[in-house]
Scaffold this motif. Structure first.
Motif, PDB file in Angstrom:
ATOM      1  N   LEU A  46       0.830  -1.157   0.090  1.00 33.59           N
ATOM      2  CA  LEU A  46       0.010  -0.027   0.071  1.00 33.59           C
ATOM      3  C   LEU A  46       1.172   1.472  -0.030  1.00 33.59           C
ATOM      4  CD1 LEU A  46      -2.837  -0.214   2.474  1.00 33.59           C
ATOM      5  CD2 LEU A  46      -2.985   0.146   0.171  1.00 33.59           C
ATOM      6  N   PRO A  51      -0.982   8.031  -4.762  1.00 34.00           N
ATOM      7  CA  PRO A  51      -1.781   8.528  -3.989  1.00 34.00           C
ATOM      8  C   PRO A  51      -3.328   8.554  -4.759  1.00 34.00           C
ATOM      9  CG  PRO A  51      -0.465  10.128  -4.769  1.00 34.00           C
ATOM     10  CD  PRO A  51       0.186   8.786  -5.175  1.00 34.00           C
ATOM     11  N   LEU A  52      -4.432   8.435  -4.265  1.00 32.27           N
ATOM     12  CA  LEU A  52      -5.732   8.451  -4.746  1.00 32.27           C
ATOM     13  C   LEU A  52      -6.049   9.805  -4.759  1.00 32.27           C
ATOM     14  CD1 LEU A  52      -7.530   5.570  -3.003  1.00 32.27           C
ATOM     15  CD2 LEU A  52      -6.575   5.738  -5.407  1.00 32.27           C
ATOM     16  N   GLY A 123     -13.872   4.832  -0.651  1.00 33.79           N
ATOM     17  CA  GLY A 123     -12.906   4.519   0.377  1.00 33.79           C
ATOM     18  C   GLY A 123     -13.765   4.055   1.757  1.00 33.79           C
ATOM     19  N   TYR A 170      -8.132  -0.579  -1.675  1.00 35.64           N
ATOM     20  CA  TYR A 170      -7.554   0.520  -2.155  1.00 35.64           C
ATOM     21  C   TYR A 170      -7.784   0.416  -3.951  1.00 35.64           C
ATOM     22  CZ  TYR A 170      -3.764   2.910  -5.136  1.00 35.64           C
ATOM     23  OH  TYR A 170      -3.106   3.631  -5.832  1.00 35.64           O
ATOM     24  N   SER A 173     -11.302   1.653  -4.672  1.00 32.15           N
ATOM     25  CA  SER A 173     -11.493   2.987  -4.451  1.00 32.15           C
ATOM     26  C   SER A 173     -11.142   3.999  -5.710  1.00 32.15           C
ATOM     27  CB  SER A 173     -10.507   3.571  -3.150  1.00 32.15           C
ATOM     28  OG  SER A 173     -11.102   2.863  -2.021  1.00 32.15           O
ATOM     29  N   TYR A 250      -4.621   0.891   6.915  1.00 25.58           N
ATOM     30  CA  TYR A 250      -4.759   1.582   5.560  1.00 25.58           C
ATOM     31  C   TYR A 250      -4.356   2.927   5.708  1.00 25.58           C
ATOM     32  CZ  TYR A 250      -7.207   2.595   1.455  1.00 25.58           C
ATOM     33  OH  TYR A 250      -7.783   2.811   0.138  1.00 25.58           O
ATOM     34  N   GLU A 251      -4.781   3.592   6.501  1.00 26.45           N
ATOM     35  CA  GLU A 251      -4.665   5.076   6.585  1.00 26.45           C
ATOM     36  C   GLU A 251      -3.114   5.630   6.735  1.00 26.45           C
ATOM     37  OE1 GLU A 251      -6.913   6.448   5.353  1.00 26.45           O
ATOM     38  OE2 GLU A 251      -8.934   5.219   5.855  1.00 26.45           O
ATOM     39  N   MET A 254      -1.210   4.960   3.484  1.00 31.27           N
ATOM     40  CA  MET A 254      -1.497   5.910   2.380  1.00 31.27           C
ATOM     41  C   MET A 254      -1.304   7.480   2.928  1.00 31.27           C
ATOM     42  SD  MET A 254      -2.829   4.231  -0.140  1.00 31.27           S
ATOM     43  CE  MET A 254      -3.380   5.616  -1.042  1.00 31.27           C
ATOM     44  N   THR A 267      -3.593  10.390   1.627  1.00 32.29           N
ATOM     45  CA  THR A 267      -4.159  10.518   0.419  1.00 32.29           C
ATOM     46  C   THR A 267      -5.012   9.388  -0.043  1.00 32.29           C
ATOM     47  OG1 THR A 267      -2.279   8.877  -0.437  1.00 32.29           O
ATOM     48  CG2 THR A 267      -1.910  11.408  -0.066  1.00 32.29           C
ATOM     49  N   SER A 268      -5.663   8.747   0.679  1.00 28.03           N
ATOM     50  CA  SER A 268      -6.782   7.882   0.469  1.00 28.03           C
ATOM     51  C   SER A 268      -8.199   8.662   0.246  1.00 28.03           C
ATOM     52  CB  SER A 268      -6.991   6.835   1.363  1.00 28.03           C
ATOM     53  OG  SER A 268      -7.285   7.378   2.792  1.00 28.03           O
TER      54      SER A 268
END
Ligand code: PEP
Ligand code: CO
Length: 456
Positions: A46, A51-52, A123, A170, A173, A250-251, A254, A267-268
């Motif tokens: 991840l 970044p998303l 997300g 991810y 999303s 997760y966070e 990210m 950046t999620s």
């Protein structure tokens, strides 16, 4: 090949260290993963993925939210309680985006304010639960914690807390956000398409009311066109994504250092909120989110005290940065008029200027006689009215709404002009988590909110 400089080379080491401080603090609602080696591998992967969302977009959103906090814009935030991998299809994503665009038009027309559009989308895959396990017919399995953690099916295999799902969250999303970006910048969201967004939904009273409004907008656009106006700005719309920042696994991977400012951004998603169950002042979530630059929301339930609110401001917005902090109140229709005024008054006496928005969903849960988790549409509407009343009395700005909704024709919340009753829930209940307003109920709600905003 020459070695490139580490992206974190210019960052204050204490900032990087601070991002990991949450590990020293109690973290509520974290899953027990089935394998720590698989978890580490998922986190490592991840942390290398793109970044998303981009820091510059996040900054723009913060300035839009600052406008809302100042009474110059209104925030519309909505989407599923829990997104699922299976439902990340073109049709369902489009229906949700269309519903939000329609609601935004109704709100904009009624209030003459810019409406900030934000999905609980791309997300929203992790859920806090009241119990760690669920028991059915004497069989006990881990509770469903959202598709980012485990599956909904009640089998040992599906309920396994599997860290590989973080990667699927991810990628799902990413594809959801890709479609949202295509819809909102590729012509679909052009305000001259107001009629198009209404197509494909079954006829209902809210639709018909919407059509009337869309005709008025058309006339206004034709008038402006005749007057020589330039419509370039109508072709695309800003659309932001948000979710509850629940899972550190997760966070944290990210979270990236923005190369322009050398400061950390999650950046999620653009906007991240802390849930009612994880907003402990000395807990891991408040600490972690205090260290990133994204605009942050905090849910406030009916047990929130004025000192909680003041301390949350101190922790999350010590610099009193416009647009940084949003309070999402979810008191329940029966409590908002009693519990909210003291919170609003406490903040009024300070130099803070948070954005106040209402979540009229989570304080109004009921279980029906036939066993469905539901909400009465009338209670939702009543909480919204209460929210406007409290802010009117306090002289503060009711800056937005946070709604669980879908663009699909489900029957999960009771009432509305279609008069959904308990028996109908048995036919069209799809949510794996909380009940959502369907397309028609969402539009009806936006008409109510538009009226309230218009009164101001
Ligand atoms: C939610 O937003 O789905 C949620 C769990 O809300 P809350 O934290 O307000 O209970
Ligand atoms: Co919910």
């Amino acid at each position: 090949m020459a070695k490139t400089e580490s992206p974190n080379a210019n960052v204050d080491p204490s900032v990087l260290k601070g991002l990991d401080n949450y590990v020293n603090l109690p973290a509520a609602q974290q899953p027990t993963w089935y394998d720590s080696g698989v978890l580490e591998a998922s986190k490592a992967e991840l942390s290398k993925l793109p970044p998303l969302v981009f820091a510059g977009e996040v900054d723009t959103l913060r300035s839009r939210l600052a406008d809302a906090a100042a009474g110059k814009a209104f925030l519309l935030q909505g989407g599923d309680c829990a997104e699922t991998f299976a439902d990340a299809t073109a049709d369902r994503i489009r229906n949700r985006v269309k519903t939000l665009l329609q609601m935004a038009v109704v709100l904009m027309y009624g209030s003459s304010l810019p409406v900030i559009k934000m999905g609980r989308m791309a997300g929203q895959f992790a859920k806090p639960r009241s119990n760690n396990t669920e028991t059915r017919d004497g069989v006990e399995l881990p509770a469903y914690r959202g598709d980012a953690v485990n599956g909904y099916d009640f089998t040992a295999e599906s309920r396994l807390n599997d860290p590989r799902r973080l990667l699927q969250a991810y990628h799902t999303s990413a594809s959801t956000l890709n479609l949202i970006r295509a819809f909102t910048t590729g012509g679909f969201a052009d305000l001259r398409s107001v009629h198009e967004w209404n197509k494909g939904f079954t006829d209902n009273p809210a639709n018909i009311r919407y059509e009337t409004l869309a005709k008025e907008i058309d006339r206004a656009i034709q008038f402006m066109a005749a007057a020589g106006a330039d419509f370039e700005g109508l072709k695309t719309t800003e659309f932001y994504v948000s979710h509850e920042g629940l899972l550190f696994d997760y966070e944290r991977p990210m979270t990236r250092i923005d190369s322009r400012t050398n400061t950390p951004y999650i950046t999620s998603g653009h906007f991240i909120w802390i849930g009612e169950r994880t907003r402990q002042l000395d807990g891991a979530h408040v600490d972690f989110l205090s260290r990133v630059r994204n605009p942050i929301g905090v849910k406030l339930g009916p047990s929130t005290s004025p000192s909680d609110v003041i301390e949350l401001i101190e922790k999350l917005d010590p610099n009193r940065e416009p647009g940084r902090l949003t309070f999402i109140t979810r008191m329940g229709a029966g409590k908002i008029r009693e519990e909210m005024p003291k919170l609003v008054e406490a903040v009024k006496g300070t130099d803070a200027n948070p954005l106040w928005i209402t979540d009229p969903m989570h304080g109004n849960g009921i279980t029906t006689k036939n066993g469905y988790k539901s909400r009465r549409f009338d209670d939702v509407m009543d909480e919204v009215r209460g929210f406007f009343e409290v802010h009117k009395a306090a002289g503060t700005f009711p800056g937005g709404i946070h709604i669980e909704l879908t663009g699909d024709d489900v029957a999960e919340c009771l009432g509305g002009s279609e008069q959904i009753d308990e028996a109908t829930l048995e036919e069209r209940y799809e949510s794996l988590c909380d009940p959502r307003l369907n397309h028609m109920q969402s539009l009806e709600l936006s008409f109510l909110v538009a009226e309230e905003l218009g009164k101001r």
